[in-house]
Design a protein around this motif. Structure first.
Motif, PDB file in Angstrom:
ATOM      1  N   CYS A   1     -27.723  11.237  62.468  1.00  0.00           N
ATOM      2  CA  CYS A   1     -28.684  10.707  63.447  1.00  0.00           C
ATOM      3  C   CYS A   1     -29.424   9.507  62.873  1.00  0.00           C
TER       4      CYS A   1
ATOM      5  N   PHE B   1     -28.750   6.216  64.779  1.00  0.00           N
ATOM      6  CA  PHE B   1     -29.872   5.892  65.668  1.00  0.00           C
ATOM      7  C   PHE B   1     -31.115   5.451  64.913  1.00  0.00           C
TER       8      PHE B   1
ATOM      9  N   THR C   1     -32.560   2.603  63.947  1.00  0.00           N
ATOM     10  CA  THR C   1     -33.427   1.585  64.553  1.00  0.00           C
ATOM     11  C   THR C   1     -34.153   2.147  65.769  1.00  0.00           C
ATOM     12  N   ARG C   2     -33.439   2.908  66.581  1.00  0.00           N
ATOM     13  CA  ARG C   2     -34.037   3.477  67.784  1.00  0.00           C
ATOM     14  C   ARG C   2     -35.093   4.527  67.427  1.00  0.00           C
ATOM     15  N   ILE C   3     -34.807   5.327  66.386  1.00  0.00           N
ATOM     16  CA  ILE C   3     -35.761   6.356  65.961  1.00  0.00           C
ATOM     17  C   ILE C   3     -37.051   5.713  65.472  1.00  0.00           C
TER      18      ILE C   3
ATOM     19  N   GLY D   1     -38.266   3.019  66.343  1.00  0.00           N
ATOM     20  CA  GLY D   1     -38.952   2.359  67.444  1.00  0.00           C
ATOM     21  C   GLY D   1     -39.536   3.319  68.465  1.00  0.00           C
ATOM     22  N   MET D   2     -39.343   4.628  68.247  1.00  0.00           N
ATOM     23  CA  MET D   2     -39.863   5.623  69.183  1.00  0.00           C
ATOM     24  C   MET D   2     -41.391   5.640  69.174  1.00  0.00           C
TER      25      MET D   2
END
Length: 226
Positions: A96, A100, A102-104, A106-107
């Motif tokens: 994960c 993910f 970068t997305r994590i 940015g959460m």
């Protein structure tokens, strides 16, 4: 209203996890495997009580009705399976983080996810290197996010595998063996809540101590700057 009901159910579930009889009657080993996997592989899993649960798992084995000579093989098989579940959970966390990451990062912060959890885990990882994967097993919250951070920073996978397996075996083996050795002790059985509290305090003491020392250093730095 529905969210409040769901939270009540969840906290009732957490409370039941301190009851060996409830665990045995609601899945036993299979429930333990799922919880260990979730705590080490899913971000929301940091809410689950990993350390006390392993101690209780050892207690469950010690109180089983087994044929003579089957006690140790049963304990070892439980340790092996729970260690495997912890290893697989960390693999999921690593994947994960790698996919993910970068997305994590940015959460937005929510009630179950705080960006500073990731930052703290990353700081711990950078200071300890690969050994952080082993040490993190014994630190609530950190053990959930350490493999995610390892994935985010793209730690060498072969190195991650070695520390992942080593940490899982030491973590599960030590706490389950302790629970097994003390599981039939009448005082421990009568005061299980206090024993669990003691385990939680011991597990979180390094984190609390670091936070207190770190805050003290910050205050000292501010005074020196003034």
């Amino acid at each position: 209203m529905l969210e409040t009901i769901n939270m009540d159910i969840f906290f009732e579930f957490l409370n039941n996890l301190s009851n060996p009889d409830w665990i045995v009657s609601h899945g036993g080993l299979y429930l333990l495997l799922f919880i260990v996997f979730a705590e080490t592989g899913i971000m929301i899993g940091f809410l689950l009580p990993g350390d006390p649960l392993l101690f209780i798992a050892g207690m469950i084995v010690s109180n089983m009705t087994l044929s003579p000579g089957a006690e140790l093989p049963t304990l070892l098989s439980w340790i092996l399976l729970i260690s495997l579940s912890a290893v697989l959970g960390n693999f999921l966390g690593y994947w994960c983080g790698k996919v993910f990451g970068t997305r994590i990062m940015g959460m937005k912060d929510t009630w179950f996810f705080k960006r500073h959890y990731i930052v703290k885990a990353q700081e711990f990882y950078e200071k300890r290197g690969g050994g952080a994967i082993v040490l993190a097993r014994f630190l609530p919250v950190v053990r959930t996010f350490a493999p995610i951070v390892a994935g985010i920073v793209k730690m060498d996978f072969k190195k991650f595998v070695i520390y992942n397996i080593l940490g899982a075996v030491i973590w599960a083996g030590s706490l389950m063996t302790l629970g097994y050795l003390l599981g039939e002790n009448p005082w421990v059985q009568r005061n299980l809540e206090f024993v669990i509290l003691g385990i939680v305090l011991l597990a979180t003491a390094p984190v609390i101590l670091k936070a207190v020392v770190g805050r003290g250093k910050v205050k000292t730095s501010v005074r020196d700057a003034d």
